[in-house]
Design a protein around this motif. Structure first.
Motif, PDB file in Angstrom:
ATOM      1  N   LYS A  41     -51.258 -11.155  15.067  1.00 41.79           N
ATOM      2  CA  LYS A  41     -51.435 -10.244  16.480  1.00 41.79           C
ATOM      3  C   LYS A  41     -51.542 -11.317  17.687  1.00 41.79           C
ATOM      4  N   GLY A  42     -51.944 -12.115  17.509  1.00 45.50           N
ATOM      5  CA  GLY A  42     -51.965 -13.131  18.697  1.00 45.50           C
ATOM      6  C   GLY A  42     -50.585 -13.615  19.219  1.00 45.50           C
ATOM      7  N   SER A  43     -49.781 -13.886  18.116  1.00 49.32           N
ATOM      8  CA  SER A  43     -48.536 -14.254  18.538  1.00 49.32           C
ATOM      9  C   SER A  43     -47.629 -12.847  19.373  1.00 49.32           C
ATOM     10  N   PHE A  44     -47.865 -11.740  18.763  1.00 53.81           N
ATOM     11  CA  PHE A  44     -47.396 -10.574  19.423  1.00 53.81           C
ATOM     12  C   PHE A  44     -47.917 -10.500  21.058  1.00 53.81           C
ATOM     13  N   TYR A  45     -49.191 -10.590  21.277  1.00 52.65           N
ATOM     14  CA  TYR A  45     -49.818 -10.457  22.513  1.00 52.65           C
ATOM     15  C   TYR A  45     -49.582 -11.728  23.444  1.00 52.65           C
ATOM     16  N   HIS A  46     -49.190 -12.872  22.743  1.00 49.12           N
ATOM     17  CA  HIS A  46     -48.745 -14.064  23.630  1.00 49.12           C
ATOM     18  C   HIS A  46     -47.596 -13.611  24.467  1.00 49.12           C
ATOM     19  N   PHE A  47     -46.574 -12.795  23.619  1.00 46.48           N
ATOM     20  CA  PHE A  47     -45.365 -12.699  24.246  1.00 46.48           C
ATOM     21  C   PHE A  47     -45.431 -11.154  25.102  1.00 46.48           C
ATOM     22  N   PHE A  48     -45.971 -10.241  24.713  1.00 47.50           N
ATOM     23  CA  PHE A  48     -46.140  -8.900  25.274  1.00 47.50           C
ATOM     24  C   PHE A  48     -47.607  -8.366  25.512  1.00 47.50           C
ATOM     25  N   ARG A  49     -47.907  -8.074  26.649  1.00 45.94           N
ATOM     26  CA  ARG A  49     -49.246  -7.657  27.094  1.00 45.94           C
ATOM     27  C   ARG A  49     -49.691  -6.332  26.396  1.00 45.94           C
ATOM     28  N   SER A  50     -48.778  -5.444  25.819  1.00 40.56           N
ATOM     29  CA  SER A  50     -48.986  -4.208  25.354  1.00 40.56           C
ATOM     30  C   SER A  50     -48.072  -3.718  24.609  1.00 40.56           C
ATOM     31  N   LYS A  51     -48.039  -2.500  23.758  1.00 40.16           N
ATOM     32  CA  LYS A  51     -46.907  -2.387  23.245  1.00 40.16           C
ATOM     33  C   LYS A  51     -45.993  -1.369  24.082  1.00 40.16           C
ATOM     34  N   GLU A  52     -46.346  -0.926  25.286  1.00 42.26           N
ATOM     35  CA  GLU A  52     -45.349  -0.477  26.238  1.00 42.26           C
ATOM     36  C   GLU A  52     -44.571  -1.574  26.777  1.00 42.26           C
ATOM     37  N   ALA A  53     -45.124  -2.908  27.099  1.00 38.78           N
ATOM     38  CA  ALA A  53     -44.438  -4.255  27.662  1.00 38.78           C
ATOM     39  C   ALA A  53     -43.541  -4.493  26.639  1.00 38.78           C
ATOM     40  N   PHE A  54     -44.003  -4.357  25.280  1.00 43.03           N
ATOM     41  CA  PHE A  54     -42.918  -4.738  24.001  1.00 43.03           C
ATOM     42  C   PHE A  54     -41.544  -3.691  24.119  1.00 43.03           C
ATOM     43  N   GLY A  55     -42.036  -2.506  24.317  1.00 47.43           N
ATOM     44  CA  GLY A  55     -41.118  -1.486  24.425  1.00 47.43           C
ATOM     45  C   GLY A  55     -40.070  -1.651  25.592  1.00 47.43           C
ATOM     46  N   CYS A  56     -40.645  -1.958  26.734  1.00 42.06           N
ATOM     47  CA  CYS A  56     -39.713  -2.414  28.020  1.00 42.06           C
ATOM     48  C   CYS A  56     -38.375  -3.652  27.560  1.00 42.06           C
ATOM     49  N   ALA A  57     -39.337  -4.673  27.081  1.00 44.17           N
ATOM     50  CA  ALA A  57     -38.511  -5.905  26.577  1.00 44.17           C
ATOM     51  C   ALA A  57     -37.472  -5.596  25.522  1.00 44.17           C
ATOM     52  N   LEU A  58     -37.826  -4.670  24.603  1.00 46.54           N
ATOM     53  CA  LEU A  58     -36.888  -4.244  23.364  1.00 46.54           C
ATOM     54  C   LEU A  58     -35.771  -3.520  23.965  1.00 46.54           C
ATOM     55  N   LEU A  59     -36.003  -2.748  25.092  1.00 47.52           N
ATOM     56  CA  LEU A  59     -35.150  -1.895  25.629  1.00 47.52           C
ATOM     57  C   LEU A  59     -33.848  -2.785  26.816  1.00 47.52           C
ATOM     58  N   ASP A  60     -34.707  -3.619  27.281  1.00 47.48           N
ATOM     59  CA  ASP A  60     -34.119  -4.692  28.028  1.00 47.48           C
ATOM     60  C   ASP A  60     -32.942  -5.464  27.412  1.00 47.48           C
ATOM     61  N   SER A  61     -33.568  -6.135  26.244  1.00 55.29           N
ATOM     62  CA  SER A  61     -32.852  -6.769  25.317  1.00 55.29           C
ATOM     63  C   SER A  61     -31.552  -5.938  24.649  1.00 55.29           C
ATOM     64  N   PHE A  62     -31.971  -4.643  24.370  1.00 54.92           N
ATOM     65  CA  PHE A  62     -30.773  -3.885  23.790  1.00 54.92           C
ATOM     66  C   PHE A  62     -29.775  -3.756  25.198  1.00 54.92           C
ATOM     67  N   VAL A  63     -30.365  -3.229  26.170  1.00 51.99           N
ATOM     68  CA  VAL A  63     -29.248  -3.008  27.092  1.00 51.99           C
ATOM     69  C   VAL A  63     -28.297  -4.371  27.483  1.00 51.99           C
ATOM     70  N   GLU A  64     -28.902  -5.282  27.444  1.00 49.26           N
ATOM     71  CA  GLU A  64     -28.159  -6.663  27.775  1.00 49.26           C
ATOM     72  C   GLU A  64     -27.160  -6.650  26.800  1.00 49.26           C
ATOM     73  N   GLY A  65     -27.520  -6.799  25.416  1.00 50.14           N
ATOM     74  CA  GLY A  65     -26.449  -6.725  24.299  1.00 50.14           C
ATOM     75  C   GLY A  65     -25.505  -5.768  24.526  1.00 50.14           C
ATOM     76  N   TYR A  66     -25.868  -4.570  24.836  1.00 46.91           N
ATOM     77  CA  TYR A  66     -25.044  -3.201  24.930  1.00 46.91           C
ATOM     78  C   TYR A  66     -23.830  -3.660  26.255  1.00 46.91           C
ATOM     79  N   ALA A  67     -24.473  -4.244  27.239  1.00 46.81           N
ATOM     80  CA  ALA A  67     -23.519  -4.750  28.072  1.00 46.81           C
ATOM     81  C   ALA A  67     -22.392  -5.700  27.723  1.00 46.81           C
ATOM     82  N   GLU A  68     -22.809  -6.525  26.806  1.00 49.78           N
ATOM     83  CA  GLU A  68     -21.808  -7.550  26.320  1.00 49.78           C
ATOM     84  C   GLU A  68     -20.686  -6.756  25.479  1.00 49.78           C
ATOM     85  N   ASP A  69     -21.428  -5.838  24.610  1.00 53.35           N
ATOM     86  CA  ASP A  69     -20.436  -4.927  23.751  1.00 53.35           C
ATOM     87  C   ASP A  69     -19.399  -4.273  24.678  1.00 53.35           C
TER      88      ASP A  69
END
Length: 195
Positions: A37-65
């Protein structure tokens, strides 16, 4: 450390693609990723922040596609658009959940749940529509499409048709909605009056 963050995002992408955002608990994500759990919270302050990062990552990859599919310089614009929508059909109707579009999967689910995630999705969709509009405009220049008076509006209409087809395809578990979307796309691309 970046590898751990990317591993959490990749694991989350696979889980969310299959179960949805709210269907994936933090403990399940951590167990599947094999991180504390500590590793998760080191990178993401909340599940919502994780969700935003997940979608940002997806959108960037999709732009490359998109660059690969819609930016192919050796193909006329109409062929690039057709390839893009045929690829959409293949991904969304296939059995590989992790190949499916997270924008399609999560738009309705998180629109009212998270302003941050909604903003990432909205920004991603706007970029897709702008890229489709650019290709429609290029089609008039290369002669593969008629000149449309409002490529941006046509691109938005096409995206909405395909988003709806994806939702209907998920319900019916067949490709008929995608077949209809392909037919409607061809008709709209050939119609000079636009929608």
């Amino acid at each position: 450390m970046t590898d751990t963050r990317q591993h959490i995002l990749a694991t989350g992408r696979a889980l969310v693609a299959q179960h949805g955002y709210t269907g994936v608990g933090l403990s399940e994500l951590l167990r599947e990723a094999g991180v504390p759990k500590g590793s998760f919270y080191h990178f993401f302050r909340s599940k919502e922040a994780f969700g935003c990062a997940l979608l940002d990552s997806f959108v960037e990859g999709y732009a490359e596609d998109l660059t690969t599919t819609l930016g192919a310089p050796d193909k006329p614009a109409r062929a690039r658009l057709t390839a893009y929508f045929e690829d959409w059909r293949t991904r969304q109707s296939g059995e590989a959940f992790d190949a499916r579009c997270l924008v399609v999967k999560l738009s309705a689910e998180v629109a009212e749940l998270s302003p941050g995630m909604r903003e990432v999705l909205n920004r991603g969709v706007s970029a897709i529509i702008a890229r489709l509009a650019a290709v429609i405009h290029e089609g008039a220049a290369d002669g593969s499409l008629p000149a449309h008076p409002d490529p941006q509006r046509l691109a938005a209409t096409l995206y909405q048709i395909w988003l709806g087809a994806s939702l209907m395809g998920a319900l019916s578990r067949d490709t008929l909605p995608y077949d209809g979307a392909l037919t409607a796309t061809a008709a709209l691309l050939d119609n000079k009056g636009n929608t």
